[in-house]
Enzyme design. Structure first.
Site, PDB file in Angstrom:
ATOM      1  CG  HIS A  22      13.809  38.544  53.908  1.00 13.22           C
ATOM      2  ND1 HIS A  22      15.036  39.148  53.888  1.00 13.22           N
ATOM      3  CD2 HIS A  22      13.718  37.891  55.096  1.00 13.22           C
ATOM      4  CE1 HIS A  22      15.674  38.876  55.020  1.00 13.22           C
ATOM      5  NE2 HIS A  22      14.894  38.115  55.772  1.00 13.22           N
ATOM      6  CE1 TYR A  51      14.932  35.492  52.508  1.00 13.53           C
ATOM      7  CE2 TYR A  51      14.713  34.174  50.518  1.00 13.53           C
ATOM      8  CZ  TYR A  51      15.060  35.357  51.134  1.00 13.53           C
ATOM      9  OH  TYR A  51      15.523  36.405  50.386  1.00 13.53           O
ATOM     10  CG  HIS A 127      16.367  42.249  54.873  1.00 12.60           C
ATOM     11  ND1 HIS A 127      16.859  41.712  53.721  1.00 12.60           N
ATOM     12  CD2 HIS A 127      17.433  42.401  55.710  1.00 12.60           C
ATOM     13  CE1 HIS A 127      18.178  41.547  53.848  1.00 12.60           C
ATOM     14  NE2 HIS A 127      18.540  41.953  55.038  1.00 12.60           N
ATOM     15  CE  LYS A 147      19.884  43.263  50.703  1.00  6.95           C
ATOM     16  NZ  LYS A 147      19.846  41.842  50.346  1.00  6.95           N
ATOM     17  CB  CYS A 149      14.627  43.488  51.247  1.00  6.42           C
ATOM     18  SG  CYS A 149      13.935  41.904  51.696  1.00  6.42           S
TER      19      CYS A 149
HETATM   20 ZN   LIG Z   1      15.630  40.616  52.558  1.00  7.73          ZN
END
Ligand SMILES: [Zn+2]
Length: 161
Positions: A22, A51, A127, A147, A149
């Site tokens: 990420h 995380y 991600h 997204k 990421c």
């Molecule tokens: Zn992420």
């Protein structure tokens, strides 16, 4: 027990299928780490940082959740994955950008190597690669990314390591 103190009780994973990379979606000038991310995640209602590892701008690897605990970083896959967050990933205008430092990429490589010795069958993904495959063609293409990421393509990067 003090009711105002957030308590975090880890739940442990039984399988590890993915090592998920990420970004923190912060600007390169923001020198943040696990302390700040923990505050943000608690504000979002998590028990603690989502995380397992956070890699600071200087390449320092900070520990978040215990590595064997279930994290909170990728919808639908937390019970099967380890989450690593690179600090950075957006530009001054707030747009996704791969602006990580050399030290961060080196630390990421080293960390992934270590994790793969412990979880030899785990796949390394970004991600965005775990976005739903909307058209069912077996590939997660940019139009399907929920997204950006982590703002770069992990498989391309891995091939050059
Ligand atoms: Zn992420």
């Amino acid at each position: 027990m003090n009711a105002t103190t957030a308590t975090y009780v880890p739940q442990y994973r039984t399988t590890t299928e993915f090592l998920v990379v990420h970004c923190s979606a912060t600007r390169p000038t923001q020198d943040i780490g696990v302390r700040e991310v923990t505050q943000w995640h608690r504000q979002r209602g998590f028990d603690t940082v989502g995380y397992h590892y956070v890699i600071r701008r200087n390449g320092e690897v900070e520990t978040g959740r215990p590595e064997t605990a279930i994290g909170a970083h990728v919808k639908g896959h937390n019970a099967q994955s380890v989450g690593i967050c690179l600090v950075g990933g957006i530009n001054a205008a707030g747009k996704p950008e791969s602006n990580f430092t050399q030290a961060q990429f080196e630390a990421l490589k080293e960390l992934l190597d270590q994790l793969q010795t412990r979880y030899p069958n785990a796949r390394i993904l970004g991600h965005r690669d775990l976005s739903p495959d909307k058209n069912g063609d077996g590939k997660i293409t940019p139009n399907e990314f929920i997204k950006a990421c982590p703002s770069f393509d992990i498989s391309t990067w891995l091939r050059t390591q």
